[in-house]
Design a protein around this motif. Structure first.
Motif, PDB file in Angstrom:
ATOM      1  N   MET A 203     -21.229 -30.397 -43.828  1.00 38.77           N
ATOM      2  CA  MET A 203     -21.259 -28.997 -44.242  1.00 38.77           C
ATOM      3  C   MET A 203     -21.455 -28.877 -45.745  1.00 38.77           C
ATOM      4  O   MET A 203     -22.232 -28.040 -46.229  1.00 38.77           O
ATOM      5  CB  MET A 203     -19.953 -28.300 -43.831  1.00 38.77           C
ATOM      6  N   LYS A 204     -20.769 -29.712 -46.512  1.00 40.77           N
ATOM      7  CA  LYS A 204     -20.901 -29.657 -47.971  1.00 40.77           C
ATOM      8  C   LYS A 204     -22.336 -29.942 -48.397  1.00 40.77           C
ATOM      9  O   LYS A 204     -22.886 -29.273 -49.274  1.00 40.77           O
ATOM     10  CB  LYS A 204     -19.951 -30.668 -48.618  1.00 40.77           C
ATOM     11  N   LYS A 205     -22.946 -30.940 -47.794  1.00 40.16           N
ATOM     12  CA  LYS A 205     -24.327 -31.280 -48.144  1.00 40.16           C
ATOM     13  C   LYS A 205     -25.272 -30.121 -47.819  1.00 40.16           C
ATOM     14  O   LYS A 205     -26.205 -29.842 -48.573  1.00 40.16           O
ATOM     15  CB  LYS A 205     -24.762 -32.536 -47.396  1.00 40.16           C
ATOM     16  N   ALA A 206     -25.021 -29.453 -46.702  1.00 37.98           N
ATOM     17  CA  ALA A 206     -25.869 -28.315 -46.329  1.00 37.98           C
ATOM     18  C   ALA A 206     -25.735 -27.175 -47.332  1.00 37.98           C
ATOM     19  O   ALA A 206     -26.726 -26.582 -47.758  1.00 37.98           O
ATOM     20  CB  ALA A 206     -25.504 -27.834 -44.923  1.00 37.98           C
ATOM     21  N   TYR A 207     -24.498 -26.870 -47.705  1.00 35.27           N
ATOM     22  CA  TYR A 207     -24.272 -25.827 -48.718  1.00 35.27           C
ATOM     23  C   TYR A 207     -25.004 -26.162 -50.010  1.00 35.27           C
ATOM     24  O   TYR A 207     -25.738 -25.347 -50.571  1.00 35.27           O
ATOM     25  CB  TYR A 207     -22.769 -25.709 -49.019  1.00 35.27           C
ATOM     26  N   ARG A 208     -24.775 -27.381 -50.491  1.00 33.18           N
ATOM     27  CA  ARG A 208     -25.388 -27.767 -51.765  1.00 33.18           C
ATOM     28  C   ARG A 208     -26.905 -27.769 -51.668  1.00 33.18           C
ATOM     29  O   ARG A 208     -27.607 -27.418 -52.624  1.00 33.18           O
ATOM     30  CB  ARG A 208     -24.878 -29.148 -52.198  1.00 33.18           C
ATOM     31  N   GLY A 209     -27.409 -28.166 -50.509  1.00 36.17           N
ATOM     32  CA  GLY A 209     -28.855 -28.242 -50.328  1.00 36.17           C
ATOM     33  C   GLY A 209     -29.559 -26.908 -50.354  1.00 36.17           C
ATOM     34  O   GLY A 209     -30.767 -26.838 -50.629  1.00 36.17           O
ATOM     35  N   VAL A 210     -28.813 -25.839 -50.082  1.00 30.60           N
ATOM     36  CA  VAL A 210     -29.424 -24.512 -50.129  1.00 30.60           C
ATOM     37  C   VAL A 210     -29.071 -23.793 -51.430  1.00 30.60           C
ATOM     38  O   VAL A 210     -29.331 -22.605 -51.592  1.00 30.60           O
ATOM     39  CB  VAL A 210     -29.006 -23.680 -48.889  1.00 30.60           C
ATOM     40  N   GLY A 211     -28.475 -24.556 -52.373  1.00 32.23           N
ATOM     41  CA  GLY A 211     -28.197 -23.997 -53.685  1.00 32.23           C
ATOM     42  C   GLY A 211     -26.957 -23.141 -53.749  1.00 32.23           C
ATOM     43  O   GLY A 211     -26.888 -22.188 -54.527  1.00 32.23           O
ATOM     44  N   VAL A 212     -25.950 -23.483 -52.936  1.00 33.60           N
ATOM     45  CA  VAL A 212     -24.709 -22.707 -52.890  1.00 33.60           C
ATOM     46  C   VAL A 212     -23.528 -23.657 -53.043  1.00 33.60           C
ATOM     47  O   VAL A 212     -23.518 -24.752 -52.465  1.00 33.60           O
ATOM     48  CB  VAL A 212     -24.588 -21.933 -51.559  1.00 33.60           C
ATOM     49  N   ALA A 213     -22.531 -23.257 -53.816  1.00 34.34           N
ATOM     50  CA  ALA A 213     -21.309 -24.052 -53.922  1.00 34.34           C
ATOM     51  C   ALA A 213     -20.586 -24.030 -52.580  1.00 34.34           C
ATOM     52  O   ALA A 213     -20.376 -22.958 -52.004  1.00 34.34           O
ATOM     53  CB  ALA A 213     -20.403 -23.492 -55.014  1.00 34.34           C
ATOM     54  N   PRO A 214     -20.212 -25.168 -52.032  1.00 36.91           N
ATOM     55  CA  PRO A 214     -19.561 -25.202 -50.722  1.00 36.91           C
ATOM     56  C   PRO A 214     -18.263 -24.400 -50.690  1.00 36.91           C
ATOM     57  O   PRO A 214     -17.492 -24.412 -51.650  1.00 36.91           O
ATOM     58  CB  PRO A 214     -19.282 -26.693 -50.505  1.00 36.91           C
ATOM     59  N   SER A 215     -18.046 -23.704 -49.591  1.00 39.26           N
ATOM     60  CA  SER A 215     -16.779 -23.020 -49.360  1.00 39.26           C
ATOM     61  C   SER A 215     -15.838 -24.000 -48.676  1.00 39.26           C
ATOM     62  O   SER A 215     -16.078 -24.389 -47.522  1.00 39.26           O
ATOM     63  CB  SER A 215     -16.978 -21.797 -48.466  1.00 39.26           C
ATOM     64  N   PRO A 216     -14.773 -24.438 -49.341  1.00 40.26           N
ATOM     65  CA  PRO A 216     -13.874 -25.429 -48.722  1.00 40.26           C
ATOM     66  C   PRO A 216     -13.333 -24.997 -47.361  1.00 40.26           C
ATOM     67  O   PRO A 216     -13.333 -25.786 -46.412  1.00 40.26           O
ATOM     68  CB  PRO A 216     -12.752 -25.567 -49.755  1.00 40.26           C
ATOM     69  N   VAL A 217     -12.894 -23.749 -47.262  1.00 36.81           N
ATOM     70  CA  VAL A 217     -12.283 -23.329 -46.005  1.00 36.81           C
ATOM     71  C   VAL A 217     -13.316 -23.209 -44.894  1.00 36.81           C
ATOM     72  O   VAL A 217     -13.041 -23.537 -43.729  1.00 36.81           O
ATOM     73  CB  VAL A 217     -11.507 -22.001 -46.182  1.00 36.81           C
ATOM     74  N   MET A 218     -14.533 -22.774 -45.206  1.00 37.81           N
ATOM     75  CA  MET A 218     -15.551 -22.657 -44.172  1.00 37.81           C
ATOM     76  C   MET A 218     -16.021 -24.037 -43.727  1.00 37.81           C
ATOM     77  O   MET A 218     -16.298 -24.262 -42.543  1.00 37.81           O
ATOM     78  CB  MET A 218     -16.719 -21.821 -44.681  1.00 37.81           C
ATOM     79  N   CYS A 219     -16.101 -24.994 -44.673  1.00 40.00           N
ATOM     80  CA  CYS A 219     -16.422 -26.371 -44.299  1.00 40.00           C
ATOM     81  C   CYS A 219     -15.354 -26.916 -43.349  1.00 40.00           C
ATOM     82  O   CYS A 219     -15.674 -27.560 -42.340  1.00 40.00           O
ATOM     83  CB  CYS A 219     -16.511 -27.256 -45.544  1.00 40.00           C
ATOM     84  N   ALA A 220     -14.098 -26.652 -43.664  1.00 35.88           N
ATOM     85  CA  ALA A 220     -13.000 -27.147 -42.830  1.00 35.88           C
ATOM     86  C   ALA A 220     -13.020 -26.510 -41.450  1.00 35.88           C
ATOM     87  O   ALA A 220     -12.855 -27.194 -40.428  1.00 35.88           O
ATOM     88  CB  ALA A 220     -11.664 -26.874 -43.521  1.00 35.88           C
ATOM     89  N   LEU A 221     -13.210 -25.196 -41.388  1.00 37.98           N
ATOM     90  CA  LEU A 221     -13.162 -24.494 -40.105  1.00 37.98           C
ATOM     91  C   LEU A 221     -14.288 -24.922 -39.177  1.00 37.98           C
ATOM     92  O   LEU A 221     -14.067 -25.178 -37.987  1.00 37.98           O
ATOM     93  CB  LEU A 221     -13.225 -22.981 -40.333  1.00 37.98           C
ATOM     94  N   LEU A 222     -15.513 -25.000 -39.695  1.00 36.81           N
ATOM     95  CA  LEU A 222     -16.638 -25.366 -38.840  1.00 36.81           C
ATOM     96  C   LEU A 222     -16.604 -26.847 -38.488  1.00 36.81           C
ATOM     97  O   LEU A 222     -17.045 -27.242 -37.404  1.00 36.81           O
ATOM     98  CB  LEU A 222     -17.954 -24.975 -39.498  1.00 36.81           C
ATOM     99  N   ALA A 223     -16.077 -27.678 -39.397  1.00 39.71           N
ATOM    100  CA  ALA A 223     -15.895 -29.087 -39.056  1.00 39.71           C
ATOM    101  C   ALA A 223     -14.874 -29.228 -37.931  1.00 39.71           C
ATOM    102  O   ALA A 223     -15.073 -29.981 -36.971  1.00 39.71           O
ATOM    103  CB  ALA A 223     -15.442 -29.866 -40.286  1.00 39.71           C
ATOM    104  N   ALA A 224     -13.755 -28.505 -38.052  1.00 42.20           N
ATOM    105  CA  ALA A 224     -12.730 -28.551 -37.005  1.00 42.20           C
ATOM    106  C   ALA A 224     -13.291 -28.058 -35.675  1.00 42.20           C
ATOM    107  O   ALA A 224     -13.059 -28.668 -34.618  1.00 42.20           O
ATOM    108  CB  ALA A 224     -11.526 -27.705 -37.417  1.00 42.20           C
ATOM    109  N   ALA A 225     -14.039 -26.959 -35.709  1.00 44.16           N
ATOM    110  CA  ALA A 225     -14.621 -26.413 -34.481  1.00 44.16           C
ATOM    111  C   ALA A 225     -15.584 -27.407 -33.849  1.00 44.16           C
ATOM    112  O   ALA A 225     -15.607 -27.592 -32.617  1.00 44.16           O
ATOM    113  CB  ALA A 225     -15.326 -25.100 -34.793  1.00 44.16           C
ATOM    114  N   ALA A 226     -16.396 -28.072 -34.680  1.00 42.81           N
ATOM    115  CA  ALA A 226     -17.373 -29.032 -34.162  1.00 42.81           C
ATOM    116  C   ALA A 226     -16.685 -30.221 -33.509  1.00 42.81           C
ATOM    117  O   ALA A 226     -17.112 -30.715 -32.450  1.00 42.81           O
ATOM    118  CB  ALA A 226     -18.286 -29.497 -35.296  1.00 42.81           C
ATOM    119  N   VAL A 227     -15.607 -30.719 -34.119  1.00 45.80           N
ATOM    120  CA  VAL A 227     -14.865 -31.837 -33.534  1.00 45.80           C
ATOM    121  C   VAL A 227     -14.144 -31.396 -32.258  1.00 45.80           C
ATOM    122  O   VAL A 227     -14.144 -32.110 -31.245  1.00 45.80           O
ATOM    123  CB  VAL A 227     -13.869 -32.418 -34.553  1.00 45.80           C
TER     124      VAL A 227
END
Length: 593
Positions: A203-227
């Motif tokens: 998730m962090k790489k995707a955020y950075r790749g589109v020119g946006v600072a990663p949102s820690p909580v959104m990275c955590a939530l979607l990572a948790a959901a994916a797992v």
């Protein structure tokens, strides 16, 4: 003087939605944002809770349970406010979770999951985590990044230590695996810690790749959901990770995702101080997200704004509502969550809940008065959709501040117009004082936040930094030409062309030495460019000028907008609003006479 002030105040109180240039009426049907929806759902849920309805999730041997009806009430309120099915399900489930409902219960018959229950009640379609977008932070990504990272790790054999080829017949899918040591002590633990780490990094790489600072909580939530979409979400966990009766795979996944995203171990609700285990919050909302369907970007923005109800909101990278600058009104959902929890904790006492919210709005903001007025507007708009204790408590907390803001400006406009001052000059001076107040409070708030002696001054505010279009010349917030001075522990930094020159230069050319000055100026610029969320500095003098016969109602709006051109009139709508309030004020004055 009394009748003139009363006519202006009465006109504004009767038509308070002219107090903002934001499109509040559109919010009642979900166009743009869902904060009015949150208010409506909170009103509906609190009524059920205080009437004794159980919001407990468990696995009784019944087709229905009390929570089913509570979900129906919440989803109905959300749809009434304009939310589509999946957003209605998401908001209802998350609000219930934050007030005490767990995300799941039961194995296997009678199995209940909060997100799935809400989705079914709402009539939404099942979806996968890969289709869930993040909230928009100028740009956006989706949970696909987390899912992709996990499946690539699977293909390489880097996700779990167990190789499925080594498992004897009949073991896979059996309780020997799923509720035994192989699953609960090895595979699930690998997924909870290694899997979330991989997914968060994706998730962090995707955020950075589109020119946006990663949102820690959104990275955590979607990572948790994916797992949780992969792992057995109903497994138990070795007691070394937590109490057997309270923890499970969802908790451990939340713990792993929170750690990988760098979140604090505990979260605290603003105002009440109610403490949450971050692992539980991330695990629960991750579980909801995997089951609830595919919310829209607006739904995920709303979720992000709800999470701003935590004191640690800025650290989470949560949405608007935690300060220090006041965002467009459509983002303000966190205060509703705070008020909802305060009401439940105080057995429906709206005055106790109002005290909590008033305290929250009184400190930490660059303009506390404006921040309070915006919540008042949302509460009244929420009342139009679904009345209830939450919006009533919000009104009690904010109505006095709103009334005083109108009164002070009306009295001042009366005196100054009587003394011969021009309408335009009064609006201009009010805006200059507003700017100076924001700068002063920014120094205080940001000094405390950064642990340094900070002063901020915006030295230029003009339109058309990059364009010379008539629209941008009239509404400066769309292309602001801003210069700033920042003093940090006695050292002054001058930033000329802040928005259109300095920020791109710092980011593109990696000028780390200017990162702190940019971080300091940004919330001040945000406050000023969003000044149109509250238009009292223009509509009150315009209405008073009309009542006193200094200007006709037809011209008062245009003159007020001209005076407030470089601050309050940052986006369209002010001239028309001022004209209408002026016309109504004149009618009321005639009636009083």
């Amino acid at each position: 003087m009394e009748k003139e002030i009363l006519s202006v105040m009465s006109a504004i109180k009767a038509n308070r939605f002219y107090v903002t240039n934001d499109r509040l009426e559109a919010l009642t049907k979900g166009h743009g944002m869902l904060n009015v929806t949150v208010a409506a759902v909170a009103n509906a849920l609190v009524r059920e809770i205080l009437n004794g309805a159980s919001i407990k999730i468990d696995n009784p041997n019944f087709a229905y349970m009390p929570l089913d009806n509570v979900l129906k009430v919440g989803v109905a309120a959300a749809k009434e406010a304009g939310a589509d099915a999946v957003n209605a399900a998401l908001i209802t489930a998350v609000l219930l979770n934050l007030v005490g409902t767990k995300s799941r219960a039961g194995v296997p018959a009678g199995n209940r999951k909060l997100g799935a229950m809400a989705r079914i009640v709402a009539g939404a379609d099942r979806s996968g985590v890969s289709t869930i977008p993040t909230g928009k932070r100028n740009c956006k990504v989706s949970g696909f990044a987390a899912v992709k990272a996990l499946y690539e790790a699977m293909e390489k054999g880097e996700l779990v230590q167990v190789d499925g080829a080594d498992i004897p017949p009949f073991v896979s899918g059996s309780t020997t695996y799923g509720h035994g040591a192989l699953g609960e002590d090895y595979t699930y633990v690998d997924l909870a810690f290694n899997g979330t780490k991989i997914a968060v990094e994706g998730m962090k790489k995707a955020y950075r790749g589109v020119g946006v600072a990663p949102s820690p909580v959104m990275c955590a939530l979607l990572a948790a959901a994916a797992v949780l979409e992969i792992v057995n979400p109903d497994g138990a966990i070795d007691e070394k990770y937590g109490d057997y009766n309270r923890t499970g795979v969802g908790y451990l996944v939340g713990k792993g995702a929170a750690k990988a995203a760098g979140l604090p171990e505990k979260l605290h609700l603003r105002g009440t101080g109610k403490e949450y285990d971050t692992a539980v919050v991330i695990g629960d909302i991750g579980m909801i997200l995997k089951d609830v369907g595919s919310p829209t970007v607006v739904g995920m923005i709303c979720l992000n704004d709800i999470l701003a109800s935590f004191v640690e909101g800025p650290q989470l990278g949560a949405g608007s509502g935690a300060g220090p600058h006041n965002s467009p009104i459509g983002h303000l959902s966190s205060d509703t969550v705070i008020t909802m929890n305060a009401l439940v904790e105080n057995n429906g006492d709206i005055y106790a809940a109002a005290d909590v919210l008033k305290k929250v709005k009184s400190r930490g903001w660059l303009d506390p008065e404006v921040a309070t007025i915006c919540i008042n507007l949302i509460a009244h708009k929420g009342e139009q959709v679904r009345r209830g204790l939450v919006t009533q408590a919000m009104i009690v907390a904010t109505e006095g501040i709103f009334s005083n803001a109108v009164y002070v400006r009306a009295k001042r406009a009366y005196n100054e117009l009587k003394a011969g001052r021009k309408l335009e000059d009064i609006c201009l001076e009010l805006d200059r004082e507003r700017k100076a107040g924001v700068e002063k409070r920014a120094g205080e708030v940001l000094s405390q936040r950064f642990g340094k002696d900070i002063a901020v001054h915006i030295t230029k505010m003009e339109p058309c930094a990059r364009r010379n279009h008539p629209f941008c010349r009239r509404y400066w917030s769309f292309d602001p030409n801003i210069d700033a001075e920042v003093t940090i522990d006695g050292e002054k930094v001058v930033l000329e062309g802040f928005v259109h020159k300095v920020v791109p230069d710092v980011v593109l050319n990696k000028k780390a030495e200017l990162a702190l000055p940019v971080s300091i100026v940004t919330p001040v610029v945000g406050e000023l460019t969003c000044a149109s969320v509250c238009t009292l500095n223009a509509i009150v003098p315009a209405a008073m000028a009309t009542v006193l016969g200094v200007a006709s109602w037809e011209e008062a709006g245009k003159r007020a907008e001209k005076g407030a051109a470089t601050l309050t009139a940052g986006i369209p709508g002010l001239a028309e609003a001022a004209k209408e309030i002026s016309r109504i004020s004149l009618r009321l004055m005639n009636d009083f006479n």
